[in-house]
Design an enzyme around this catalytic site. Structure first.
Site, short mmCIF file in Angstrom:
data_model
loop_
_atom_site.label_atom_id
_atom_site.label_comp_id
_atom_site.label_asym_id
_atom_site.label_seq_id
_atom_site.Cartn_x
_atom_site.Cartn_y
_atom_site.Cartn_z
N ARG A 28 0.99 -1.25 -0.11
CA ARG A 28 -0.32 0.75 -0.44
C ARG A 28 0.87 1.63 -0.25
NH1 ARG A 28 -2.47 -4.18 1.93
NH2 ARG A 28 -0.83 -4.68 2.57
N THR A 29 1.62 1.20 0.52
CA THR A 29 2.81 2.67 0.69
C THR A 29 3.13 2.91 -0.51
OG1 THR A 29 2.32 2.21 3.21
CG2 THR A 29 4.22 4.01 2.16
N LYS A 56 26.40 -4.13 -1.95
CA LYS A 56 27.81 -3.59 -1.96
C LYS A 56 28.59 -2.70 -0.80
CE LYS A 56 27.24 -3.41 -7.37
NZ LYS A 56 27.61 -1.71 -8.61
N ARG A 60 11.12 3.73 3.12
CA ARG A 60 10.74 2.68 3.89
C ARG A 60 12.52 1.89 4.38
NH1 ARG A 60 5.87 -1.04 4.55
NH2 ARG A 60 4.60 0.67 4.97
N HIS A 104 5.76 6.10 11.82
CA HIS A 104 5.19 6.39 9.96
C HIS A 104 3.74 7.11 9.60
CE1 HIS A 104 3.60 4.44 6.60
NE2 HIS A 104 3.47 3.25 6.64
C1 NCD Z 1 1.98 -0.63 8.31
C2 NCD Z 1 3.22 -1.09 8.16
O1 NCD Z 1 3.88 -1.10 7.20
O2 NCD Z 1 4.36 -0.11 9.22
N1 NCD Z 1 2.05 -1.61 7.34
C3 NCD Z 1 1.37 -0.36 5.83
O3 NCD Z 1 1.74 0.09 6.02
N2 NCD Z 1 0.38 0.42 5.78
C4 NCD Z 1 1.46 -1.51 9.40
C5 NCD Z 1 1.74 -3.36 8.89
O4 NCD Z 1 3.48 -3.91 8.38
O5 NCD Z 1 1.89 -3.92 9.30
#
Ligand code: NCD
Length: 311
Positions: free
Chosen positions: A56-57, A86, A107, A135
């Site tokens: 999703r993100t 590397k 991320r 997040h």
């Molecule tokens: C979350 C995350 O990656 O922190 N997912 C997301 O971004 N929608 C929650 C999760 O991974 O459980």
């Protein structure tokens, strides 16, 4: 790098800034649905730099950028496919990628990685999750979801259920909710409590927080229940994960027994903590929630790229 607008943490956001971002996000609904064409971000390039799995993100950032007329460079498995493999440092990677684009969504499995990236980056860094720390773009889309589903955030009782010890979503959402007049109930197995540092921070800001392990009792007072998976990959001791897995579950019968109209949220992915028999209840909004991520990320991209002002 003073003038570059990064989004690293929910802590610096004021209530007014949050509300302006949510208003801007709402204004992008037709574009997010693909019903209205836009060239607001034409000529702009986003790099999605992801060192951890994401559906999703990453894809909602990419969808937001593309639907606003921008373009995307995507590194979906940066640990393996970029020069990190590397031995390149994060700083060097960011200094390089900043030459190729106008904004970076990232991320990373290390706490503070987004902050390190921001300290060297000439383009905005949007933190899509740094380990179990924060997040913020998820928290903003969660606040947008609560506001769209309930028409308000103030006055609600919001119950967060799950692995608060390892959840960056819990941390960022609590920092965001601390700007509102809400009651928060944290439900978790005793070993998965939210960090005392986060708790103290939000309580000092005046947020009312109750901690319990009794989900059924909490539901009888709840307007919004937000459930998270146990973050298996963040356990240092796999035996500890085995002890707590399956430690809480939410299903239709429990929601019906509460006798209230409850909005049900989940950041997704779900494992076994949220039964699919909830999916067709009117309050189940987790797929609307993931759509809201597109509108919200449109707002953030437009803002940090200087194409929209916040009130
Ligand atoms: C979350 C995350 O990656 O922190 N997912 C997301 O971004 N929608 C929650 C999760 O991974 O459980």
């Amino acid at each position: 790098m003073g003038s570059v607008q990064h989004v690293i943490s929910m802590k610096p956001f004021s209530r007014q800034q949050i509300e302006s971002i949510l208003d801007l996000a709402d204004s992008f609904e037709a574009e997010a649905r693909g019903e209205k064409k836009s060239d607001l971000l034409a000529g702009k390039v986003l790099t999605a730099l992801f060192y951890e799995p994401s559906t999703r993100t990453r894809l909602s950032f990419e969808s937001a950028m593309v639907r606003l007329g921008g373009q995307v460079l995507s590194v979906a498995d940066a640990k393996k496919t970029s020069s990190v493999w590397k031995g390149e440092t994060l700083e060097d990677t960011i200094l390089t990628i900043a030459n190729y684009c106008d904004v970076i969504a990232m991320r990373h499995p290390q706490k503070g990685a987004a902050e390190i990236a921001a300290s060297v980056s000439s383009v905005p860094i949007l933190n899509g999750g740094d380990d179990a720390n924060e997040h913020p773009t998820q928290a903003l889309l969660d606040l947008l979801t609560i506001r769209r589903e309930r028409g308000t955030i103030d006055g609600l009782t919001v119950t967060l259920v799950g692995d608060h010890a390892h959840s960056r979503v819990t941390n960022s959402l609590l920092f965001g909710l601390a700007n509102y007049d809400v009651k928060v109930i944290l439900v978790n197995p005793p070993s998965l409590a939210v960090s005392r540092e986060t708790l103290k921070y939000v309580q000092d800001k005046g947020l009312s927080v109750e901690e319990t392990s009794d989900l059924a009792a909490a539901l009888t007072k709840t307007d919004v229940v937000y459930i998270f998976r146990i973050q298996k990959e963040r356990f240092e001791d796999p035996e500890e994960y085995e002890r707590v897995k399956g430690g809480y579950q939410l299903d239709r019968a429990m929601l019906e027994a509460a006798g209230r109209e409850i909005t049900v949220m989940h950041p997704m992915p779900r494992v076994d903590e949220l039964s699919t028999d909830v999916d067709d209840m009117p309050g189940a909004c987790y797929f609307r929630q993931s759509f809201n991520g597109v509108m919200l990320r449109m707002a953030l991209l437009a803002w940090v790229l200087g194409k929209a002002d916040l009130d």
